[in-house]
Design a protein around this motif. Sequence first.
Motif, mmCIF file in Angstrom:
data_model
loop_
_atom_site.group_PDB
_atom_site.id
_atom_site.type_symbol
_atom_site.label_atom_id
_atom_site.label_comp_id
_atom_site.label_asym_id
_atom_site.label_seq_id
_atom_site.Cartn_x
_atom_site.Cartn_y
_atom_site.Cartn_z
ATOM 1 N N PHE A 1 0.859 -1.172 0.000
ATOM 2 C CA PHE A 1 0.000 0.000 0.000
ATOM 3 C C PHE A 1 0.901 1.229 0.000
ATOM 4 O O PHE A 1 1.243 1.765 1.050
ATOM 5 C CB PHE A 1 -0.916 0.003 1.232
ATOM 6 N N PRO A 2 1.338 1.670 -1.175
ATOM 7 C CA PRO A 2 2.267 2.804 -1.257
ATOM 8 C C PRO A 2 1.609 4.101 -0.791
ATOM 9 O O PRO A 2 0.378 4.233 -0.779
ATOM 10 C CB PRO A 2 2.617 2.862 -2.744
ATOM 11 N N LEU A 3 2.456 5.047 -0.419
ATOM 12 C CA LEU A 3 1.941 6.348 -0.006
ATOM 13 C C LEU A 3 1.388 7.090 -1.219
ATOM 14 O O LEU A 3 1.906 6.968 -2.324
ATOM 15 C CB LEU A 3 3.066 7.185 0.629
ATOM 16 N N ASN A 4 0.365 7.861 -0.991
ATOM 17 C CA ASN A 4 -0.220 8.667 -2.061
ATOM 18 C C ASN A 4 0.222 10.110 -1.875
ATOM 19 O O ASN A 4 -0.347 10.848 -1.075
ATOM 20 C CB ASN A 4 -1.751 8.561 -2.032
ATOM 21 N N CYS A 5 1.245 10.493 -2.600
ATOM 22 C CA CYS A 5 1.775 11.856 -2.490
ATOM 23 C C CYS A 5 1.362 12.720 -3.682
ATOM 24 O O CYS A 5 1.941 13.777 -3.923
ATOM 25 C CB CYS A 5 3.303 11.829 -2.377
#
Length: 506
Positions: A68-72
């Motif tokens: 679940f990668p970060l949403n930047c």
Amino acid sequence: MDTGYQRVGNQRRLTESFWLPFYINKPFAKYSLLVLIFLLVLGSYLWKNVFDPTSLVNKVLQSRTREFPLNCSSGNLTRTCPLNYYPPDYKIINSNPSSSNPECPHYFHWIHEDLKPWRKTGITEEMVERANRTANFRLVILNGRVYVETYEKGFQTRDVFTLWGILQLLRRYPGKIPDLDMMFDCVDWPVIRSSDFAGENAIAPPPLFRYCGDSETLDIVFPDWSFWGWAEINIKPWQDLLKDLDKGNKQQKWQDREPYAYWKGNPEVAEKRMELVKCNVTENQEWYARIYVQDWKKEIKQGFKNSDLGNQCHHRYKIYIEGSAWSVSEKYILACDSVSLLVTPHYYDFFSRSLMPLVHYWPINENDKCGSIKFAVDWGYRHKKEAEKIGKSGSSFIQEDLRMESVYDYMFHLLNEYAKLLRYKPSVPKKATELCSEIMACPAEGVERKLMMGSMVNGPIDESPCKMPLPFNQLSLDSFLKRKQTNIEEVLSLEKQYWKEQKERT
């Protein structure tokens, strides 16, 4: 001779005589039945655990890395945290029961010892607030979300990567960290002196977390910031650095390494290190030590070309000596298969109390550093197999018991045991702000961002932490400490005899 076959035309067929023993030989029939039962049980097991489609699907789901990668992508994420760290429909597929998990490494026992001062009284909010006298920040976890009130900026990025590490713990074990309220001090030396809280009428000490402790203080030790990277001196996150150390370790066998004791660092932080520099080789004296002064300003300008920790396993012996207090370098030194020569340490971090002299390291007398180092190297020259064994044992301790998984499990158990002692319901401090991985990593730049992304926990795991050991009983603790002291005294005795013989020869 009856072979059990009967010719029919140009063919042969089995006669009854071939099968007859199965019916008339009872022992043979008995064993045949057991074999048949075994095959049926084996087939059932294989179907259930290997061939069964449902089992296969579950195993694939369990082993699959769910990231679940970060949403930047949105600028708003640099100022506020998402409503859900993971998708709302996310559920842990499997959580192994604690009884089936492996035992935690030995040093987890010390969690119980560190929290012992509050076992009878518990921890009140007043106790926690008394710890703010030196704390850098106060951290509260409520319903899996993190809130931080900063009192004073930590030195360099110690506080930054300590907080980052705690956030990664929550990403690794979502929903498993209880509500808690804690104070953290990022300065090296411990400050909660046990003598200030001794006696029948003494009040309970304030619980204060930091990176190290000593025999005269009650500070609660916690993994240091460098496990997630040390931006100022270009040290990688531990999970990557450990691989580099292992690779560098395999480049040269212990017997083929330089037969000297190696140390490289900044001596200006402590008088004891300045004394160590005097043990370097000169025209008139050979202490079997090779001491190098690290000029960090020069290293920064040159892009850290001469400070690669994975390329410092070329000596049979490596020296560990404390700075102003404990030093993060201890784990790097122990990981090299070299015999670690520990100059009498006065401080401990979360794992070092379980290191055993003559098993994981060789003790060096702080009152005679140079002579003690020379004796250690000379002893190793005369006892190569024993010396090599000590070096490998120390390295195995780091490679096996100090993997990043164990570091997170230590944090998990420490915070869970600490939370059990709280006698109040934590609440968000008035001046606190919410903190999450997005707020820290999305606006970060340069080395800090690189280290954060490199040490980020990409998603939760479907396994429970290692099984927490029971507290020491007094007999086992006394026995362990006595063994450490006995081994140190044995080395001192050997060293004393060695120098006596050297003196007699001259």
